[in-house]
Scaffold this motif. Structure first.
Motif, PDB file in Angstrom:
ATOM      1  N   PRO A 103      59.141 -51.113 -13.035  1.00  0.00           N
ATOM      2  CA  PRO A 103      58.801 -49.430 -13.057  1.00  0.00           C
ATOM      3  C   PRO A 103      60.331 -48.995 -13.145  1.00  0.00           C
ATOM      4  CG  PRO A 103      58.328 -49.825 -11.053  1.00  0.00           C
ATOM      5  CD  PRO A 103      58.006 -51.839 -11.807  1.00  0.00           C
ATOM      6  N   GLN A 104      60.598 -48.660 -14.855  1.00  0.00           N
ATOM      7  CA  GLN A 104      61.830 -47.406 -14.712  1.00  0.00           C
ATOM      8  C   GLN A 104      61.566 -45.703 -15.108  1.00  0.00           C
ATOM      9  OE1 GLN A 104      65.116 -49.104 -13.875  1.00  0.00           O
ATOM     10  NE2 GLN A 104      63.864 -50.896 -13.852  1.00  0.00           N
ATOM     11  N   ASP A 105      60.451 -46.052 -15.656  1.00  0.00           N
ATOM     12  CA  ASP A 105      60.110 -44.095 -15.467  1.00  0.00           C
ATOM     13  C   ASP A 105      58.740 -43.868 -14.281  1.00  0.00           C
ATOM     14  OD1 ASP A 105      57.933 -45.863 -16.143  1.00  0.00           O
ATOM     15  OD2 ASP A 105      57.236 -45.073 -18.021  1.00  0.00           O
ATOM     16  N   TRP A 106      58.762 -44.085 -13.850  1.00  0.00           N
ATOM     17  CA  TRP A 106      58.096 -43.917 -12.447  1.00  0.00           C
ATOM     18  C   TRP A 106      59.390 -44.338 -11.657  1.00  0.00           C
ATOM     19  CZ3 TRP A 106      55.010 -47.065  -9.435  1.00  0.00           C
ATOM     20  CH2 TRP A 106      54.513 -48.092 -10.422  1.00  0.00           C
ATOM     21  N   SER A 107      58.462 -43.425 -10.140  1.00  0.00           N
ATOM     22  CA  SER A 107      59.038 -43.309  -9.044  1.00  0.00           C
ATOM     23  C   SER A 107      57.793 -43.735  -7.636  1.00  0.00           C
ATOM     24  CB  SER A 107      60.274 -42.807  -8.239  1.00  0.00           C
ATOM     25  OG  SER A 107      60.141 -41.269  -8.482  1.00  0.00           O
TER      26      SER A 107
ATOM     27  N   ASP B 202      55.629 -39.247 -12.148  1.00  0.00           N
ATOM     28  CA  ASP B 202      56.218 -39.961 -13.542  1.00  0.00           C
ATOM     29  C   ASP B 202      57.872 -39.301 -13.617  1.00  0.00           C
ATOM     30  OD1 ASP B 202      56.122 -37.322 -14.245  1.00  0.00           O
ATOM     31  OD2 ASP B 202      54.272 -37.239 -14.921  1.00  0.00           O
ATOM     32  N   ASP B 203      58.579 -39.605 -14.749  1.00  0.00           N
ATOM     33  CA  ASP B 203      59.284 -39.093 -14.317  1.00  0.00           C
ATOM     34  C   ASP B 203      59.414 -37.578 -15.621  1.00  0.00           C
ATOM     35  OD1 ASP B 203      58.345 -38.818 -17.500  1.00  0.00           O
ATOM     36  OD2 ASP B 203      60.128 -40.275 -18.199  1.00  0.00           O
ATOM     37  N   GLN B 204      58.777 -37.150 -15.201  1.00  0.00           N
ATOM     38  CA  GLN B 204      58.776 -35.290 -15.558  1.00  0.00           C
ATOM     39  C   GLN B 204      58.890 -34.584 -13.827  1.00  0.00           C
ATOM     40  OE1 GLN B 204      58.811 -33.815 -17.862  1.00  0.00           O
ATOM     41  NE2 GLN B 204      58.918 -36.470 -19.157  1.00  0.00           N
ATOM     42  N   GLY B 205      58.829 -35.677 -12.819  1.00  0.00           N
ATOM     43  CA  GLY B 205      58.123 -35.284 -11.269  1.00  0.00           C
ATOM     44  C   GLY B 205      56.927 -34.628 -10.959  1.00  0.00           C
ATOM     45  N   GLN B 206      56.059 -35.340 -11.591  1.00  0.00           N
ATOM     46  CA  GLN B 206      54.291 -34.671 -11.509  1.00  0.00           C
ATOM     47  C   GLN B 206      54.386 -35.644 -10.484  1.00  0.00           C
ATOM     48  OE1 GLN B 206      53.260 -32.043 -12.354  1.00  0.00           O
ATOM     49  NE2 GLN B 206      55.183 -31.369 -13.167  1.00  0.00           N
ATOM     50  N   GLU B 207      53.142 -35.412  -9.817  1.00  0.00           N
ATOM     51  CA  GLU B 207      52.599 -36.810  -9.190  1.00  0.00           C
ATOM     52  C   GLU B 207      51.045 -37.585  -9.928  1.00  0.00           C
ATOM     53  OE1 GLU B 207      50.943 -36.777  -4.710  1.00  0.00           O
ATOM     54  OE2 GLU B 207      49.404 -36.394  -5.793  1.00  0.00           O
ATOM     55  N   VAL B 208      50.614 -38.110  -9.963  1.00  0.00           N
ATOM     56  CA  VAL B 208      50.050 -39.087 -11.385  1.00  0.00           C
ATOM     57  C   VAL B 208      49.086 -39.888 -10.592  1.00  0.00           C
ATOM     58  CG1 VAL B 208      51.450 -39.155 -13.195  1.00  0.00           C
ATOM     59  CG2 VAL B 208      51.544 -41.005 -11.866  1.00  0.00           C
ATOM     60  N   LYS B 209      49.586 -39.713  -8.885  1.00  0.00           N
ATOM     61  CA  LYS B 209      48.871 -41.336  -8.284  1.00  0.00           C
ATOM     62  C   LYS B 209      49.052 -40.691  -7.010  1.00  0.00           C
ATOM     63  CE  LYS B 209      45.883 -45.167  -7.731  1.00  0.00           C
ATOM     64  NZ  LYS B 209      45.828 -46.540  -8.325  1.00  0.00           N
TER      65      LYS B 209
END
Length: 463
Positions: free
Chosen positions: A227-231, A258-265
């Motif tokens: 993964p490169q677009d999420w942390s 995600d890469d926008q700084g939003q929690e996705v999970k």
């Protein structure tokens, strides 16, 4: 001879060699068994020998003197690739060769056999054709019309004039083909996973975020899977202890960002309860102490990193040095065993001077040292294996194929000619049950005028 003729002759020679020499060897059952045993042996070795460890680990656990079994040292292990068995060229070659053998056998033997069986409802038109059956009989006062009601509920019946063919359980003939297909699917999944999967390990302090970077094992085509677009952010790490002070369970509260700084999970993980996101799985496997937060007198809270000590396998200890003077000319060493136990303070000579717990303060070197918090770190093992869906589907198909293979394929032929009825039948498995069923059918038709020795023997056993 022209160049085109030479190429054509070479092509024909290679084709003849492939069909007459190579293909029979490739489809040989003995070769398949040898390959399967080799794959099983090396798979076991990959389970017994720790995979993906450092060179120092193998040097410590597989020394040259004395070598394991007299030959297995760390040099031999690394040179053969036994530290990453499932990604070695020779293991993948075994899988490909075994898959090729199964594929060739399927197309050369299984599918033609199925095609032949699907055509076996050809009708026998001559009485002598029934002599080849071990189970057959001849009647002088029965007809095909008398036979149909006895078998039509259990068999699929086909008629052509006075000739009859009935069968059931053709799916049993499809079962071996399904088994072969499932094994090929499992091999495809294993190869694809080895080529595109990866494994990483991360030790992350509570409150920190990270991207997957510490790759310890990866296939040659694994880059798109990393993964490169999420942390991932470790919101919190904590340990539950038993009443006696032992570790009961350790937990990590994780968020995928995600890469926008939003929690996705978001998920709390623990041992055997991982986090899965976009084909990447995060397992809770380890823990440690990352840092300690302290206050000296009325100073701001200071966070000092802690390092793990080498105890030669005698337990886990972490330590740091805390300065007690601004010029760093004096200080104390702090040693911790876990996140909630007693912390030990040592002076510069190595003498124990005091003990303290998190949240408590103590006087050292003329200052008040207060332990605000022991910061834990979570050990995560991160895996991606795109071949798993193929492997799981293959195992499901394998179980289905095995069940299908247990279904008996039974066939009955009949011919009415010259005032006589000829009946014969055979099956590929469950012979005793079919023989009893066949004998019961003959009894309902009446007394046969000609009964082979095999049918007489069955009848005498029943009597």
């Amino acid at each position: 001879m022209s160049l085109d003729s030479a190429k054509l002759n070479l092509w024909l020679s290679l084709r003849r060699f492939f069909r007459r020499e190579f293909l029979p060897v490739l489809t040989d059952l003995r070769l398949a068994i040898i390959l399967l045993l080799a794959i099983a042996v090396f798979s076991i070795s990959g389970t017994v020998i720790e995979q993906g460890q450092s060179v120092a680990f193998y040097q410590a656990n597989y020394p040259e003197e004395p070598a394991l079994f007299g030959f297995l040292s760390w040099k031999v292990l690394l040179s053969l690739g036994l530290d990453h068995v499932y990604r070695t060229w020779w293991f993948l070659a075994l899988l490909i060769l075994f898959g090729s053998s199964l594929t060739a056998c399927t197309f050369r033997r299984q599918l033609p056999a199925l095609k032949w069986f699907s055509r076996t409802w050809k009708f026998y038109k001559q009485p002598h054709q029934f002599r080849k059956f071990a189970l057959s009989a001849e009647f002088s006062h029965a007809t095909v019309d008398n036979l149909v009601p006895l078998i039509e509920k259990r068999y699929q019946v086909f008629r052509e004039g006075d000739a009859l063919y009935a069968s059931r359980g053709l799916v049993g003939r499809v079962g071996p083909i399904v088994v072969h297909a499932s094994m090929i699917l499992i091999l495809v999944g294993a190869i694809w996973g080895a080529m595109t999967g990866f494994m990483a390990q991360e030790m992350v302090a509570s409150g920190d975020s990270f991207k997957v970077q510490n790759i310890v094992d990866a296939g040659p085509w694994a880059a798109p899977q990393i993964p490169q677009d999420w942390s991932v952010r470790v919101n919190r790490f904590w340990i539950d202890y038993t009443p006696t002070g032992g570790i009961d369970q350790f937990y990590s509260d994780l968020s995928v960002i995600d890469d926008q700084g939003q929690e996705v999970k978001h998920k709390k993980i623990f041992v055997n309860e991982p986090l899965r996101y976009r084909g990447v799985t995060f397992y809770q496997t380890d823990w440690g102490i990352a840092a300690i937060r302290i206050r000296l007198n009325k100073s701001p809270i200071l966070q000092l990193p802690m390092a793990r000590l080498n105890t030669n396998g005698q337990g886990r200890l972490w330590a740091t040095w805390i300065p007690t003077k601004p010029d760093l000319s004096a200080g104390v060493s702090l040693v911790a065993r876990d996140l909630q136990g007693m912390l030990l303070l040592y002076d510069t000579t190595g003498q124990l001077i005091n003990t303290v717990r998190p949240g408590m303060g103590v006087e050292v070197n003329g200052v008040t040292l207060k332990i605000e918090e022991v910061v834990g770190s979570t050990g995560l093992q991160i895996k991606a294996d795109p071949g798993i869906p193929f492997v799981y589907s293959g195992f499901a198909l394998l179980m289905l194929g095995v069940l299908m293979s247990y279904i008996s394929h039974s066939q009955i032929w009949a011919l009415q000619k010259d005032g006589k009825l000829y009946v014969g039948g055979k099956t590929n498995r469950a012979h005793v049950a079919f023989e009893r069923e066949f004998l019961g059918m003959l009894e309902q038709l009446g007394k046969p005028t000609v009964v082979p020795d095999a049918v007489n023997a069955i009848a005498s056993q029943e009597a």
